[in-house]
Design a protein around this motif. Structure first.
Motif, PDB file in Angstrom:
ATOM      1  N   LYS A   1     -56.941  50.406  81.832  1.00 44.94           N
ATOM      2  CA  LYS A   1     -56.128  50.192  83.029  1.00 44.94           C
ATOM      3  C   LYS A   1     -55.940  51.500  83.798  1.00 44.94           C
ATOM      4  CE  LYS A   1     -51.543  48.783  84.646  1.00 44.94           C
ATOM      5  NZ  LYS A   1     -52.068  48.123  85.863  1.00 44.94           N
ATOM      6  N   ALA A   2     -55.579  52.556  83.087  1.00 49.12           N
ATOM      7  CA  ALA A   2     -55.261  53.825  83.745  1.00 49.12           C
ATOM      8  C   ALA A   2     -56.477  54.457  84.411  1.00 49.12           C
ATOM      9  CB  ALA A   2     -54.658  54.794  82.734  1.00 49.12           C
ATOM     10  N   THR A   3     -57.650  54.267  83.828  1.00 50.99           N
ATOM     11  CA  THR A   3     -58.855  54.899  84.366  1.00 50.99           C
ATOM     12  C   THR A   3     -59.579  54.015  85.375  1.00 50.99           C
ATOM     13  OG1 THR A   3     -60.138  54.088  82.470  1.00 50.99           O
ATOM     14  CG2 THR A   3     -59.194  56.317  82.312  1.00 50.99           C
ATOM     15  N   GLY A   4     -59.052  52.814  85.628  1.00 48.95           N
ATOM     16  CA  GLY A   4     -59.622  51.951  86.648  1.00 48.95           C
ATOM     17  C   GLY A   4     -60.733  51.038  86.192  1.00 48.95           C
ATOM     18  N   ALA A   5     -61.057  51.048  84.898  1.00 47.40           N
ATOM     19  CA  ALA A   5     -62.111  50.158  84.408  1.00 47.40           C
ATOM     20  C   ALA A   5     -61.668  48.700  84.475  1.00 47.40           C
ATOM     21  CB  ALA A   5     -62.500  50.541  82.984  1.00 47.40           C
ATOM     22  N   LEU A   6     -60.402  48.447  84.138  1.00 48.95           N
ATOM     23  CA  LEU A   6     -59.817  47.102  84.228  1.00 48.95           C
ATOM     24  C   LEU A   6     -58.524  47.214  85.035  1.00 48.95           C
ATOM     25  CD1 LEU A   6     -60.312  45.790  80.563  1.00 48.95           C
ATOM     26  CD2 LEU A   6     -61.706  45.245  82.576  1.00 48.95           C
ATOM     27  N   PRO A   7     -58.633  47.370  86.350  1.00 47.54           N
ATOM     28  CA  PRO A   7     -57.444  47.703  87.157  1.00 47.54           C
ATOM     29  C   PRO A   7     -56.438  46.578  87.279  1.00 47.54           C
ATOM     30  CG  PRO A   7     -59.350  47.286  88.563  1.00 47.54           C
ATOM     31  CD  PRO A   7     -59.859  47.312  87.153  1.00 47.54           C
ATOM     32  N   ARG A   8     -56.850  45.345  87.019  1.00 47.38           N
ATOM     33  CA  ARG A   8     -55.917  44.232  87.221  1.00 47.38           C
ATOM     34  C   ARG A   8     -55.086  43.898  85.983  1.00 47.38           C
ATOM     35  NH1 ARG A   8     -60.497  42.767  89.986  1.00 47.38           N
ATOM     36  NH2 ARG A   8     -61.235  41.341  88.391  1.00 47.38           N
ATOM     37  N   LEU A   9     -55.227  44.666  84.914  1.00 49.57           N
ATOM     38  CA  LEU A   9     -54.304  44.509  83.789  1.00 49.57           C
ATOM     39  C   LEU A   9     -52.882  44.786  84.277  1.00 49.57           C
ATOM     40  CD1 LEU A   9     -56.248  46.334  80.931  1.00 49.57           C
ATOM     41  CD2 LEU A   9     -56.121  43.880  81.355  1.00 49.57           C
ATOM     42  N   ASN A  10     -51.910  44.071  83.741  1.00 49.39           N
ATOM     43  CA  ASN A  10     -50.549  44.233  84.261  1.00 49.39           C
ATOM     44  C   ASN A  10     -49.803  45.375  83.566  1.00 49.39           C
ATOM     45  OD1 ASN A  10     -49.252  43.275  81.865  1.00 49.39           O
ATOM     46  ND2 ASN A  10     -49.472  41.162  82.556  1.00 49.39           N
ATOM     47  N   ASP A  11     -48.598  45.636  84.048  1.00 49.38           N
ATOM     48  CA  ASP A  11     -47.839  46.790  83.563  1.00 49.38           C
ATOM     49  C   ASP A  11     -47.242  46.576  82.181  1.00 49.38           C
ATOM     50  OD1 ASP A  11     -48.372  48.270  85.806  1.00 49.38           O
ATOM     51  OD2 ASP A  11     -46.544  47.678  86.866  1.00 49.38           O
ATOM     52  N   GLU A  12     -47.375  45.397  81.608  1.00 48.18           N
ATOM     53  CA  GLU A  12     -46.886  45.157  80.249  1.00 48.18           C
ATOM     54  C   GLU A  12     -47.851  45.703  79.201  1.00 48.18           C
ATOM     55  OE1 GLU A  12     -44.064  43.924  79.015  1.00 48.18           O
ATOM     56  OE2 GLU A  12     -43.227  43.781  81.030  1.00 48.18           O
ATOM     57  N   VAL A  13     -49.072  46.010  79.596  1.00 51.80           N
ATOM     58  CA  VAL A  13     -50.038  46.564  78.642  1.00 51.80           C
ATOM     59  C   VAL A  13     -49.510  47.894  78.110  1.00 51.80           C
ATOM     60  CG1 VAL A  13     -52.319  47.600  78.434  1.00 51.80           C
ATOM     61  CG2 VAL A  13     -52.054  45.396  79.566  1.00 51.80           C
ATOM     62  N   GLY A  14     -49.477  48.020  76.805  1.00 44.12           N
ATOM     63  CA  GLY A  14     -48.981  49.219  76.147  1.00 44.12           C
ATOM     64  C   GLY A  14     -47.540  49.136  75.708  1.00 44.12           C
ATOM     65  N   ARG A  15     -46.811  48.114  76.158  1.00 44.43           N
ATOM     66  CA  ARG A  15     -45.387  48.019  75.850  1.00 44.43           C
ATOM     67  C   ARG A  15     -45.131  47.113  74.638  1.00 44.43           C
ATOM     68  NH1 ARG A  15     -42.091  49.722  80.208  1.00 44.43           N
ATOM     69  NH2 ARG A  15     -43.239  50.098  82.152  1.00 44.43           N
ATOM     70  N   GLY A  16     -43.903  47.211  74.121  1.00 43.05           N
ATOM     71  CA  GLY A  16     -43.459  46.297  73.079  1.00 43.05           C
ATOM     72  C   GLY A  16     -43.999  46.607  71.700  1.00 43.05           C
TER      73      GLY A  16
ATOM     74  N   ARG B   1     -55.146  35.390  76.798  1.00 44.19           N
ATOM     75  CA  ARG B   1     -56.006  35.770  77.927  1.00 44.19           C
ATOM     76  C   ARG B   1     -55.369  36.942  78.676  1.00 44.19           C
ATOM     77  NH1 ARG B   1     -55.233  30.156  78.980  1.00 44.19           N
ATOM     78  NH2 ARG B   1     -57.010  28.822  78.436  1.00 44.19           N
ATOM     79  N   LEU B   2     -56.219  37.861  79.139  1.00 43.83           N
ATOM     80  CA  LEU B   2     -55.749  38.986  79.938  1.00 43.83           C
ATOM     81  C   LEU B   2     -55.816  38.612  81.414  1.00 43.83           C
ATOM     82  CD1 LEU B   2     -57.394  41.853  77.910  1.00 43.83           C
ATOM     83  CD2 LEU B   2     -54.942  41.658  78.396  1.00 43.83           C
ATOM     84  N   PRO B   3     -54.680  38.420  82.058  1.00 45.98           N
ATOM     85  CA  PRO B   3     -54.668  37.984  83.468  1.00 45.98           C
ATOM     86  C   PRO B   3     -55.423  38.960  84.366  1.00 45.98           C
ATOM     87  CG  PRO B   3     -52.486  37.776  82.502  1.00 45.98           C
ATOM     88  CD  PRO B   3     -53.325  38.529  81.513  1.00 45.98           C
ATOM     89  N   GLY B   4     -56.128  38.402  85.325  1.00 44.28           N
ATOM     90  CA  GLY B   4     -56.876  39.206  86.268  1.00 44.28           C
ATOM     91  C   GLY B   4     -58.292  39.505  85.842  1.00 44.28           C
ATOM     92  N   HIS B   5     -58.613  39.217  84.602  1.00 47.17           N
ATOM     93  CA  HIS B   5     -59.946  39.516  84.090  1.00 47.17           C
ATOM     94  C   HIS B   5     -60.430  38.342  83.241  1.00 47.17           C
ATOM     95  CE1 HIS B   5     -60.037  43.638  85.560  1.00 47.17           C
ATOM     96  NE2 HIS B   5     -58.790  43.764  85.146  1.00 47.17           N
ATOM     97  N   PRO B   6     -60.932  37.287  83.886  1.00 47.83           N
ATOM     98  CA  PRO B   6     -61.392  36.104  83.134  1.00 47.83           C
ATOM     99  C   PRO B   6     -62.450  36.472  82.107  1.00 47.83           C
ATOM    100  CG  PRO B   6     -61.341  35.674  85.500  1.00 47.83           C
ATOM    101  CD  PRO B   6     -61.115  37.148  85.335  1.00 47.83           C
ATOM    102  N   GLY B   7     -62.298  35.897  80.926  1.00 49.02           N
ATOM    103  CA  GLY B   7     -63.247  36.172  79.852  1.00 49.02           C
ATOM    104  C   GLY B   7     -62.842  37.297  78.924  1.00 49.02           C
ATOM    105  N   LEU B   8     -61.668  37.884  79.158  1.00 50.79           N
ATOM    106  CA  LEU B   8     -61.147  38.910  78.260  1.00 50.79           C
ATOM    107  C   LEU B   8     -59.937  38.363  77.512  1.00 50.79           C
ATOM    108  CD1 LEU B   8     -61.291  42.219  80.337  1.00 50.79           C
ATOM    109  CD2 LEU B   8     -63.042  41.224  78.844  1.00 50.79           C
ATOM    110  N   TYR B   9     -59.885  38.596  76.203  1.00 49.70           N
ATOM    111  CA  TYR B   9     -58.849  38.027  75.349  1.00 49.70           C
ATOM    112  C   TYR B   9     -58.353  39.082  74.355  1.00 49.70           C
ATOM    113  CZ  TYR B   9     -61.413  33.881  76.914  1.00 49.70           C
ATOM    114  OH  TYR B   9     -62.051  32.928  77.678  1.00 49.70           O
ATOM    115  N   VAL B  10     -57.087  38.954  73.980  1.00 47.08           N
ATOM    116  CA  VAL B  10     -56.518  39.727  72.870  1.00 47.08           C
ATOM    117  C   VAL B  10     -56.218  38.746  71.745  1.00 47.08           C
ATOM    118  CG1 VAL B  10     -54.602  41.168  72.100  1.00 47.08           C
ATOM    119  CG2 VAL B  10     -55.547  41.464  74.411  1.00 47.08           C
TER     120      VAL B  10
END
Length: 549
Positions: free
Chosen positions: A348-363, A506-515
């Motif tokens: 997310k930070a480097t722009g490879a997957l820019p549409r990941l949301n701000d919750e990534v890395g939290r919790g 599913r990772l919103p903003g990037h269809p086909g990516l999953y956690v």
């Protein structure tokens, strides 16, 4: 004597398996004779090792081979979908000069630690003296990853954390589930997915009669006596060890593993790691290949659809010997709580997957882990022989916010000590962030945040010490240090379900990516997390298959 069957056999022994998955002991009957009898299941050989070529295109790439990734690979393959898995660690399928794949706990060598030149044992002092030693740098099986404020222990190799954990396979109590995964249907989990996970993992329980008679669990019986005399519930918990094999170990008819002190750096025989359960069954489909010693560095949308995945091929010193680029139509992030969180934060930070949301890395949380030891009286010896597989705990969750494993201290000598790993309701959560200047991901955990865990653990052990007239050991974690508050075995969170992802990972903003790993769980499972990680993965992939594939 019982027959000592291989891992994941479905036949019930005379011990039987505990049925009610809604309790802390809940497990289900085991599955699939064919998988159990496969060579990989018998030997622990990593399944379908096939190094991936640069330029390849795959329908599904799974990053990581731990619990979540193994579930995804198996269920996708059963649905007819080819899967390629990449793993940063080794395959762990080749014996060393001593004839063993893994080294022993008391004699760590190059196989013990991931790219360290000195061991970093969780319990790193004994009788007040440091016990860590120098070792050759090697892609060993246990990673002691250091962040500011905490060391996170993780498995490195095909099978992930299943290679190095104690195997305690505990289903959370139903009444606690809302705090674990508040947006997941509990009825579905306890009626379908927890039983499915327990079956797939090969969960079983110690024979109560053998437990009462064997010298190998004297330490646990002492722990039970002390807990009960202070009014605490003492519970047996299930595990992924082959208990028939352990009884054969005690009888001297098979090579020893749990009874030879093997746990921290892998188990050579009796443990039902993922190599012998989910991954062996995945390999048996003929649709799953695994590439070890490859580290994914980037995932970004490809111009022709799907995702371009960059990775580094490592040698056993950790040096990069090749870089590769391939395309995957879909990608599952299953590198564990730390691995997945770090990768997503970087992308997310480097722009490879820019549409990941701000919750990534939290919790992110540590499952409330804290360790301690108690010094018992001379009339309460815990035994020179101790099985390394815990099978019991003290449940004070409702009253004090702590569940404590009665853990082994397998030194080979009488220690007159009881040792515990507590899981507590610690409320603190940390965040992973990108450090652009250093080119790395940092975690903002603070050691002081362990204080709630210590307070909750004391709700058990202060009372036991008062009842028994005993004291805490002060020689296990440093000079005059009572609490092992510097670590976690159970990293959770960082890509939390319904926050960083949707309700199925599913990772919103990037269809086909999953956690699909422990990063989905917000910091605590109230018990050891491996069954919950597996059950959540079973739930998510079952619901994704008919909609996304």
């Amino acid at each position: 004597m019982r027959d000592h069957r291989s891992a994941a056999t479905p036949d019930l022994t005379r011990r039987g398996f505990i049925a009610g998955a809604g309790t802390v002991l809940g497990v289900a009957a085991l599955g699939d004779r064919a998988a159990a009898d496969a060579p990989a299941a018998r030997s622990g050989v990593a399944p379908a090792i096939a190094p991936i070529a640069s330029g390849a295109r795959v329908p599904v790439l799974v990053i990581g081979t731990g619990y979540g990734g193994a579930v995804a690979a198996l269920r996708l393959a059963e649905a007819g979908i080819p899967v390629h898995m990449v793993e940063m660690g080794m395959a762990w399928d080749t014996p060393g000069p001593d004839g063993k794949v893994f080294c022993g706990t008391l004699q760590p060598d190059h196989r013990s630690y991931w790219l360290r030149t000195r061991t970093k044992a969780p319990l790193n002092y004994f009788i007040g003296f440091p016990i860590d030693r120098d070792i050759p740098r090697y892609t060993g099986v246990l990673d002691a990853e250091e962040f500011a404020g905490i060391t996170v222990y993780q498995g490195r190799g095909v099978g992930g954390g299943s290679l190095v954990n104690g195997g305690m396979a505990v289903t959370p109590r139903r009444e606690n589930f809302a705090s674990v995964l508040p947006t997941v249907n509990a009825e579905e989990m306890y009626s379908v997915y927890y039983p499915r996970a327990n079956a797939g993992l090969g969960v079983g329980a110690v024979d109560p009669a053998w437990f009462e008679s064997t010298p190998w669990y004297q330490y646990a019986r002492v722990g039970r006596k002390h807990a009960q005399r202070s009014g605490f519930p003492f519970v047996f918990v299930s595990d992924v060890y082959d208990w028939d094999y352990m009884e054969a170990e005690a009888a001297g008819t098979v090579p020893k593993s749990a009874l030879a002190g093997e746990i921290l750096y892998g188990n050579n025989h009796g443990k039902r790691s993922l190599q012998r359960t989910y991954l062996a069954r995945a390999a048996a489909t003929g649709r799953v290949a695994v590439t070890p010693l490859h580290k994914v560095t980037s995932v970004a949308p490809a111009s022709g659809g799907g995702y371009t995945v960059l990775m580094e091929q490592l040698d056993t010193t950790g040096a990069v010997v090749a870089t590769k680029a391939l395309t995957a139509d879909r990608v599952f992030f299953a590198a564990g709580s730390v691995g997945t969180s770090k990768l997503l934060v970087k992308l997310k930070a480097t722009g490879a997957l820019p549409r990941l949301n701000d919750e990534v890395g939290r919790g992110w949380g540590d499952n409330g882990n804290v360790m301690c030891g108690r010094a018992n009286h001379m009339w309460d010896p815990t035994g020179t022989r101790q099985s390394t597989i815990p099978c019991a705990g003290i449940d004070n969750w409702a009253a004090g916010g702590a569940f404590a494993e009665v853990a082994p201290l397998p030194t080979g000598i009488e220690t007159y000590a009881s040792f515990y790993l507590s899981i507590t309701a610690n409320p603190h959560r940390a965040r992973f962030t990108w450090n652009a200047a250093a080119g790395r991901v940092d975690l903002d955990w603070q050691t002081a945040w362990k204080q709630p865990s210590i307070t909750m653990a004391r709700s058990i052990f202060d009372k036991i010490n008062s009842t028994e007239g005993t004291i805490y050991r002060t020689d296990l974690f440093g000079a005059y240090k009572i609490w092992g508050d510097h670590l976690t075995y159970h990293p959770l969170g960082g890509a939390v379900l319904d926050r960083a992802t949707d309700n199925l990972g599913r990772l919103p903003g990037h269809p086909g990516l999953y956690v699909i790993d422990g990063s989905l769980i917000p910091g605590n499972t109230t018990v050891n997390p491996l069954v919950t990680i597996t059950a959540l993965a079973e739930r998510n992939i079952a619901k994704l298959l008919p909609t996304d594939f």
